[in-house]
Motif scaffolding. Structure first.
Motif, short mmCIF file in Angstrom:
data_model
loop_
_atom_site.label_atom_id
_atom_site.label_comp_id
_atom_site.label_asym_id
_atom_site.label_seq_id
_atom_site.Cartn_x
_atom_site.Cartn_y
_atom_site.Cartn_z
N ARG A 33 94.05 60.23 48.38
CA ARG A 33 92.90 59.68 48.79
C ARG A 33 92.32 59.18 47.59
O ARG A 33 91.30 58.61 47.44
CB ARG A 33 91.84 61.22 49.14
N VAL A 34 92.68 60.40 45.53
CA VAL A 34 91.73 59.47 44.61
C VAL A 34 92.85 59.76 43.71
O VAL A 34 93.95 60.79 44.07
CB VAL A 34 90.96 60.13 44.87
N ASP A 35 93.45 58.97 43.02
CA ASP A 35 94.73 59.04 42.64
C ASP A 35 94.48 59.11 40.70
O ASP A 35 93.69 58.31 40.45
CB ASP A 35 95.85 57.22 42.24
N THR A 36 94.88 59.49 40.00
CA THR A 36 94.67 59.64 38.76
C THR A 36 94.14 58.38 38.07
O THR A 36 95.83 57.35 38.14
CB THR A 36 95.57 60.76 37.98
N GLY A 37 93.50 58.29 37.16
CA GLY A 37 93.72 56.37 36.95
C GLY A 37 92.74 55.82 37.59
O GLY A 37 93.13 54.19 36.90
N THR A 38 91.89 56.05 38.71
CA THR A 38 91.98 54.94 39.72
C THR A 38 89.94 55.44 39.11
O THR A 38 89.68 55.88 38.63
CB THR A 38 91.65 56.00 40.64
N PRO A 39 90.11 53.55 38.95
CA PRO A 39 88.66 53.40 38.18
C PRO A 39 87.55 53.67 39.14
O PRO A 39 87.78 53.64 40.23
CB PRO A 39 88.58 51.71 37.69
N ILE A 40 86.50 54.00 38.38
CA ILE A 40 85.15 53.95 39.82
C ILE A 40 83.52 53.22 38.78
O ILE A 40 83.32 54.03 38.01
CB ILE A 40 84.69 55.90 40.32
#
Length: 486
Positions: A33-40
């Protein structure tokens, strides 16, 4: 606005995030649901900025490389801030706004960019607006088609320079720059560098395999069948997660590269690991402590964040490889091939420091009679890859030509062409997605500058009268010189 990037390990250290608890946070990452390195992207009240944050998550679900996502995120943040200063946003932006943003990036900003960087920026903006059109946030892209397409790029084909080394340059770089020797192969008493055996071995491995720095610098000992006092003469390494674009390929490591690992593995590495034991034990909870290797060293079973897990080694990402250590009973032995201070894998910035230190040494010895011609800019590790590709292509091309002559055939058969095509072989070895990328090496099979020198050798001033000689004759300076000598 504030730009952040998700990090599973940091989130797990916090434990309870937004009331989810430790297991809830782990589930978010495990179920992708959330990947490591995903920008927010967050606003001033620390709330997600939509629909940009959802687009970032879409990029992560499409398995875009974290490095590319980071570059895209910074470009989009620059665009949003640029529009806000004009009291505009992504929905109200016009073609003039986008063009003005391009002009600002190229000419008006504090750090201007060239065609290649703008092409990357335009790709990010184009991909963002593709998403905005798909979800109905905007009716269409705010710019008109150019040359039948909706592209914002420069339209200029980038002529990528393939910088490679000659043999003398490589040996000087490996032995003098990285290895701390003198140009005549003697010991340099003034050398104050760090780990010359490790650095020379890394150079040889990079050159002889053609791997990218993110590939060879993240190798683990089991991937080279190293450990327990054994070393094979040669080996194959299966790249997957650490390869560019995660495109799997098998890399052959020849005997020369394996042999140069011996001084490092027998002398330097044990010393580094022994000194780092206290630091490794102190950080044990943050490490992936491998209890044993399974399936002929292709899988690692160990404890990660308090949970026993099994990981396929070729599918381990770089951040997990960096913290993987083997519990030997007598201490913690890092699984990383190349380790630095603290016993963990060197990062890209760490290798950059090594490279610049080597460059300074090479410049200091540049005036030596045995020093080769030095380039104006510092060598980069990718130049080793270019050298591998070019040397292999030259060898295979000559071999193919000799085979055709030996067979006394006007041209090779179709089967020979398909199985022995030098370009296709080099493409496979380098892991290029298309032959077009490999084809750029063809023009370097012969040095065009050397051909120019040969073609105009007799036209130069050295081969006849120069302008200076003619001027001296016309002005009578030669007669005055003879009179003075008489």
């Amino acid at each position: 606005m504030h730009l952040f990037f998700t990090d599973q390990r940091t989130a797990l250290k916090v434990g309870d995030v937004a009331g989810l608890g430790h297991e809830g946070v782990r589930e978010l990452f495990d179920r992708r649901r959330v990947d490591t390195g995903t920008p927010i992207l967050l606003d001033g009240a620390m709330r997600p900025v939509e629909p940009v944050s959802s687009w970032f998550r879409t990029l992560a679900l499409e398995r875009m490389d974290p490095k590319s996502m980071k570059a895209y995120a910074h470009t989009v943040l620059l665009l949003i801030n640029f529009l806000l200063k004009r009291h505009e946003d992504l929905r109200s932006a016009t073609e003039y706004d986008i063009k003005d943003f391009e002009s600002w990036r190229r000419e008006g900003g504090r750090h201007t960019v060239g065609d290649s960087t703008w092409d990357r920026d335009s790709a990010a903006i184009g991909r963002l607006y593709d998403y905005l059109v798909d979800i109905g946030y905007v009716a269409s892209k705010p710019w008109r088609p150019v040359r039948g397409s909706m592209s914002l790029d420069s339209g200029i084909s980038q002529d990528v320079r393939v910088r490679h080394m000659e043999l003398e340059q490589y040996l000087f770089c490996r032995d003098v720059g990285f290895g701390g020797l003198t140009p005549d192969a003697g010991l340099d008493a003034s050398f104050r560098g760090c780990r010359p055996h490790r650095n020379r071995a890394a150079c040889e491995l990079a050159l002889m395999t053609g791997m990218r720095i993110q590939e060879w610098s993240t190798l683990l000992l089991p991937e080279l069948s190293l450990g327990a006092g054994r070393r094979p003469a040669t080996c194959y390494v299966d790249l997957a997660r650490c390869a560019k674009g995660r495109r799997p390929r098998s890399v052959y490591v020849p005997a020369g590269a394996m042999e140069l690992l011996d001084p490092y593995l027998l002398i330097e590495r044990p010393e580094i690991v022994a000194v780092a034991q206290r630091s490794l034990r102190r950080r044990c909870r943050d490490l992936f402590v491998v209890e044993r290797l399974e399936a002929d060293g292709t899988r690692a079973r160990g404890v990660l964040d308090g949970v026993t897990v099994v990981r396929a080694i070729k599918d381990m990402p770089p951040d997990l490889r960096r913290i993987a250590v083997l519990e030997t009973g007598g201490g913690l032995d890092p699984l990383a091939l190349f380790v630095g201070r603290g016993g963990l894998m060197l990062t890209s910035s760490g290798w950059d420091r090594v490279r610049w230190q080597a460059w300074e040494r090479m410049k200091a010895w540049a005036g030596h009679e045995r020093a080769p011609v030095m380039p104006r800019r510092c060598w980069v590790f990718h130049d080793w890859r270019h050298t591998f590709a070019l040397r292999l292509l030259i060898f295979l091309t000559r071999q193919a030509l000799n085979d055709t002559v030996d067979q006394q055939l006007p041209m090779a058969t179709l089967l020979d062409h398909m199985t022995g095509n030098p370009l296709l072989i080099v493409q496979h070895r380098l892991g290029h997605a298309t032959p077009a990328t490999t084809y750029r090496y063809v023009r370097y099979l012969k040095d065009p500058m050397r051909e120019v020198d040969d073609a105009f050798r007799e036209w130069t001033a050295a081969g006849g009268a120069s302008y200076i000689t003619i001027a001296r004759h016309v002005l009578g300076l030669e007669e005055h010189a003879h009179a003075a000598q008489g």
